[in-house]
Design an enzyme around this catalytic site. Structure first.
Site, PDB file in Angstrom:
ATOM      1  CG  LEU A 183      -1.960  -1.097   1.351  1.00 15.39           C
ATOM      2  CD1 LEU A 183      -2.700  -1.019   2.686  1.00 15.39           C
ATOM      3  CD2 LEU A 183      -2.943  -0.999   0.185  1.00 15.39           C
ATOM      4  CG  ASP A 184       0.450   4.159  -2.972  1.00 20.62           C
ATOM      5  OD1 ASP A 184       1.261   3.324  -3.404  1.00 20.62           O
ATOM      6  OD2 ASP A 184      -0.458   4.670  -3.660  1.00 20.62           O
ATOM      7  CD  GLN A 185       3.087   8.745   2.814  1.00 23.29           C
ATOM      8  OE1 GLN A 185       2.352   9.045   3.771  1.00 23.29           O
ATOM      9  NE2 GLN A 185       3.045   9.428   1.682  1.00 23.29           N
TER      10      GLN A 185
END
Ligand code: URA
Length: 240
Positions: A109-111
Site C-alpha cells: 500500500l502507498d505511504q
C-alpha cells in the site's frame, strides 16, 4: 519439538540467543520456568511466556495490520518509517526456509494509504496471493477531490486506460457512498492503480483506505497501527 527450536522458530533470535534466554530463566511454560533447551514440548496450542510476555506458538505466521498513513510497506523505507516497525521483533526475525526474513507484506500500500494489510512468512501463500493470476478482489474506499459523477462511475466499470499501459483496467464494482466517496473493487494490483484510475477520469485521490481483501474485512476492533493473528476462519474468508 525442543524448547530451543521452538523459540528459534518463533523468531526469538539466533539459536545461541534462544539458548541464552532459556538459561537465564526468561522462558516459562504453563507458569513454570524452563531452564533446559533440550526438553521437548508439544507445540499444539502451546503458549510461551518470554520475559513475562505471552507468545502463542504459530507454525506459520498470518496476520492483518491496520496500516496507518505515513508508513512505507518496505524493509528499506526511503522517506517514511516502515510498517515492519509496527510489529514485535519476533515477527521480523522468524526464520524462513532460506533465511531469517520474518513476515512479508502481501502487496504494497502507498505511504498515504490506510487499512488492511496481510502479512505472512508462508512463501507459498505469499506467492499465490501476490500472483497476477490470483484475482482476489480488493475493496478500497476512495475519497476524491472532486465530485464523482455517474459518467466517471460508468467509465471505471467499463475500463479506463492508464497513462503508461495500453490495456484498459476495469473496476469489478464501483458504488457511490457520497458525492466524493466511492467503494471501488479491483481484482488486479497495478502500481498506484486506484490513483491512476481516478486520474484517468479527471479526478484526484484525496484519501485511500483498503477495507477488504476477498471476503476478509479489516477488523473494526483493530486500532490503526495495530496487528493481530489471522484465524483459520479469516484465512478461509480471503478466498470466499
Ligand atoms: N492503489 C493505489 O493507488 N494505492 C494503493 O496504496 C493501493 C491501490
Amino acid at each position: 519439538m525442543k524448547l530451543r527450536q521452538i523459540l528459534y522458530s518463533q523468531g526469538f533470535g539466533t539459536r545461541r540467543e534462544c539458548t541464552a534466554l532459556i538459561e537465564r530463566g526468561a522462558v516459562s511454560i504453563n507458569g513454570e520456568v524452563q531452564r533446559r533447551g533440550d526438553i521437548e514440548f508439544s507445540v499444539d496450542g502451546l503458549t510461551l511466556s518470554v520475559d513475562g510476555a505471552l507468545w502463542p506458538f504459530h507454525a506459520q505466521a498470518y496476520l492483518m495490520l491496520n496500516k496507518p498513513a505515513g508508513f512505507e510497506c518496505s524493509h528499506k523505507p526511503r522517506d517514511w518509517p516502515s510498517v515492519y516497525e509496527l510489529l514485535p521483533m519476533p515477527l521480523c526475525l522468524r526464520p524462513t526456509k532460506s533465511s531469517v526474513d520474518g513476515v512479508q507484506a502481501i502487496g504494497r500500500l502507498d505511504q498515504d494509504t490506510t487499512g488492511l494489510l496481510i502479512l505472512s512468512d508462508d512463501g507459498q501463500f505469499i506467492h499465490r496471493m501476490a500472483s497476477p493470476k490470483h484475482h482476489v478482489p480488493k475493496l478500497y474506499v476512495v475519497t476524491a477531490k472532486h465530485a464523482i459523477d455517474d459518467a466517471a462511475i460508468s467509465a471505471l466499470l467499463a475500463g479506463v486506460v492508464l497513462n503508461d499501459d495500453p490495456e484498459p483496467v476495469i473496476a469489478m464494482a464501483c458504488v457511490r457512498v457520497s458525492e466524493t466517496v466511492i467503494k471501488l473493487t479491483l481484482t488486479e494490483g497495478k502500481y498506484h492503480q486506484v490513483k491512476r484510475m481516478l486520474a484517468a477520469v479527471g479526478n484526484r485521490v484525496e484519501a485511500l483506505h483498503r477495507a477488504q481483501i476477498g471476503g476478509l474485512k479489516l477488523d473494526a476492533n483493530l486500532p490503526e497501527g495495530r496487528w493481530r493473528w489471522l484465524t483459520a476462519d479469516d484465512l478461509a474468508q480471503i478466498n470466499a
